[in-house]
Design a protein around this motif. Sequence first.
Motif, PDB file in Angstrom:
ATOM      1  N   GLU A  21      -1.553  -1.229  14.055  1.00  0.00           N
ATOM      2  CA  GLU A  21      -0.416  -2.230  14.210  1.00  0.00           C
ATOM      3  C   GLU A  21      -0.198  -2.242  15.800  1.00  0.00           C
ATOM      4  O   GLU A  21      -0.190  -1.333  16.862  1.00  0.00           O
ATOM      5  CB  GLU A  21       0.983  -1.781  13.710  1.00  0.00           C
ATOM      6  N   CYS A  22      -0.285  -3.527  16.339  1.00  0.00           N
ATOM      7  CA  CYS A  22      -0.068  -3.889  17.505  1.00  0.00           C
ATOM      8  C   CYS A  22       1.547  -4.000  18.044  1.00  0.00           C
ATOM      9  O   CYS A  22       2.109  -4.218  17.120  1.00  0.00           O
ATOM     10  CB  CYS A  22      -0.901  -4.936  18.269  1.00  0.00           C
ATOM     11  N   PRO A  23       2.020  -4.098  19.225  1.00  0.00           N
ATOM     12  CA  PRO A  23       3.291  -4.449  19.701  1.00  0.00           C
ATOM     13  C   PRO A  23       3.794  -5.552  19.043  1.00  0.00           C
ATOM     14  O   PRO A  23       5.057  -5.857  18.822  1.00  0.00           O
ATOM     15  CB  PRO A  23       3.294  -4.400  20.892  1.00  0.00           C
ATOM     16  N   HIS A  24       3.003  -6.618  18.702  1.00  0.00           N
ATOM     17  CA  HIS A  24       3.467  -7.934  18.052  1.00  0.00           C
ATOM     18  C   HIS A  24       3.625  -7.877  16.619  1.00  0.00           C
ATOM     19  O   HIS A  24       3.909  -8.708  15.758  1.00  0.00           O
ATOM     20  CB  HIS A  24       2.535  -8.994  18.125  1.00  0.00           C
ATOM     21  N   GLY A  25       3.291  -6.555  16.106  1.00  0.00           N
ATOM     22  CA  GLY A  25       3.643  -6.200  14.544  1.00  0.00           C
ATOM     23  C   GLY A  25       2.473  -6.627  13.823  1.00  0.00           C
ATOM     24  O   GLY A  25       2.358  -6.949  12.565  1.00  0.00           O
ATOM     25  N   ARG A  26       1.286  -6.850  14.163  1.00  0.00           N
ATOM     26  CA  ARG A  26       0.103  -7.522  13.451  1.00  0.00           C
ATOM     27  C   ARG A  26      -0.796  -6.281  13.319  1.00  0.00           C
ATOM     28  O   ARG A  26      -0.860  -5.383  14.437  1.00  0.00           O
ATOM     29  CB  ARG A  26      -0.622  -8.332  14.250  1.00  0.00           C
ATOM     30  N   MET A  27      -1.452  -6.244  11.977  1.00  0.00           N
ATOM     31  CA  MET A  27      -2.349  -4.927  11.987  1.00  0.00           C
ATOM     32  C   MET A  27      -3.726  -5.429  12.625  1.00  0.00           C
ATOM     33  O   MET A  27      -4.221  -6.725  12.256  1.00  0.00           O
ATOM     34  CB  MET A  27      -2.666  -4.725  10.393  1.00  0.00           C
ATOM     35  N   HIS A  28      -4.457  -4.638  13.333  1.00  0.00           N
ATOM     36  CA  HIS A  28      -5.812  -4.862  13.990  1.00  0.00           C
ATOM     37  C   HIS A  28      -6.750  -4.050  13.375  1.00  0.00           C
ATOM     38  O   HIS A  28      -6.680  -2.719  13.230  1.00  0.00           O
ATOM     39  CB  HIS A  28      -5.691  -5.060  15.548  1.00  0.00           C
ATOM     40  N   VAL A  29      -8.021  -4.471  12.878  1.00  0.00           N
ATOM     41  CA  VAL A  29      -8.897  -3.598  12.550  1.00  0.00           C
ATOM     42  C   VAL A  29      -9.586  -2.831  13.412  1.00  0.00           C
ATOM     43  O   VAL A  29      -9.840  -3.377  14.819  1.00  0.00           O
ATOM     44  CB  VAL A  29     -10.333  -4.390  11.836  1.00  0.00           C
TER      45      VAL A  29
ATOM     46  N   VAL B 117      -6.378 -15.198  17.023  1.00  0.00           N
ATOM     47  CA  VAL B 117      -6.437 -14.149  18.244  1.00  0.00           C
ATOM     48  C   VAL B 117      -5.094 -13.926  18.363  1.00  0.00           C
ATOM     49  O   VAL B 117      -4.127 -14.827  18.485  1.00  0.00           O
ATOM     50  CB  VAL B 117      -7.196 -14.984  19.283  1.00  0.00           C
ATOM     51  N   CYS B 118      -4.778 -12.672  18.653  1.00  0.00           N
ATOM     52  CA  CYS B 118      -3.573 -12.039  19.122  1.00  0.00           C
ATOM     53  C   CYS B 118      -3.445 -12.233  20.476  1.00  0.00           C
ATOM     54  O   CYS B 118      -4.426 -12.215  21.271  1.00  0.00           O
ATOM     55  CB  CYS B 118      -3.331 -10.816  18.567  1.00  0.00           C
ATOM     56  N   ASP B 119      -2.454 -12.177  21.243  1.00  0.00           N
ATOM     57  CA  ASP B 119      -2.110 -11.936  22.472  1.00  0.00           C
ATOM     58  C   ASP B 119      -2.806 -10.711  22.977  1.00  0.00           C
ATOM     59  O   ASP B 119      -3.002 -10.669  24.351  1.00  0.00           O
ATOM     60  CB  ASP B 119      -0.701 -11.997  22.944  1.00  0.00           C
TER      61      ASP B 119
END
Length: 127
Positions: free
Chosen positions: A62-70, A119-121
């Motif tokens: 999980e990134c600080p934006h609450g999204r899971m990244h592979v 794309v995430c920030d």
Amino acid sequence: MPRPWLALRPMRKQKAATSAGSGRVYNGRKAYSHQRETISRVFGCGVFDCYGSSEVVNIASECPHGRMHVNTDFVVLEVDRAGIVSGEPVPFIVTGLWNHTMPFIRYRNEDCGELMDGVCDLAAIFR
Ligand SMILES: [Zn+2]
């Protein structure tokens, strides 16, 4: 079975003095909001989920934006849409890139999810 965050309670004073400003990774189960709040308050840091398994570790974080990244340095994560009707859970197919002793190649780990485009920030750090 005790939950990992409950086991942290006895360390409260010691850790609170040494961990400010860093993040903590919560592994094994998704952290509920009350667990996140407790860990964040006790340790004075952010709390981030990590998804993996015994067979293939570090699948996503999980990134600080609450999204899971592979974690593409560790795994290739695919979904198998064969026979899946729209709206049904989509099985994962996982290939671990680091376990050379017991490789799991295109392994169905019985988990389901969806891979999202976009794309995430924080794409420069996470994919
Ligand atoms: Zn992100």
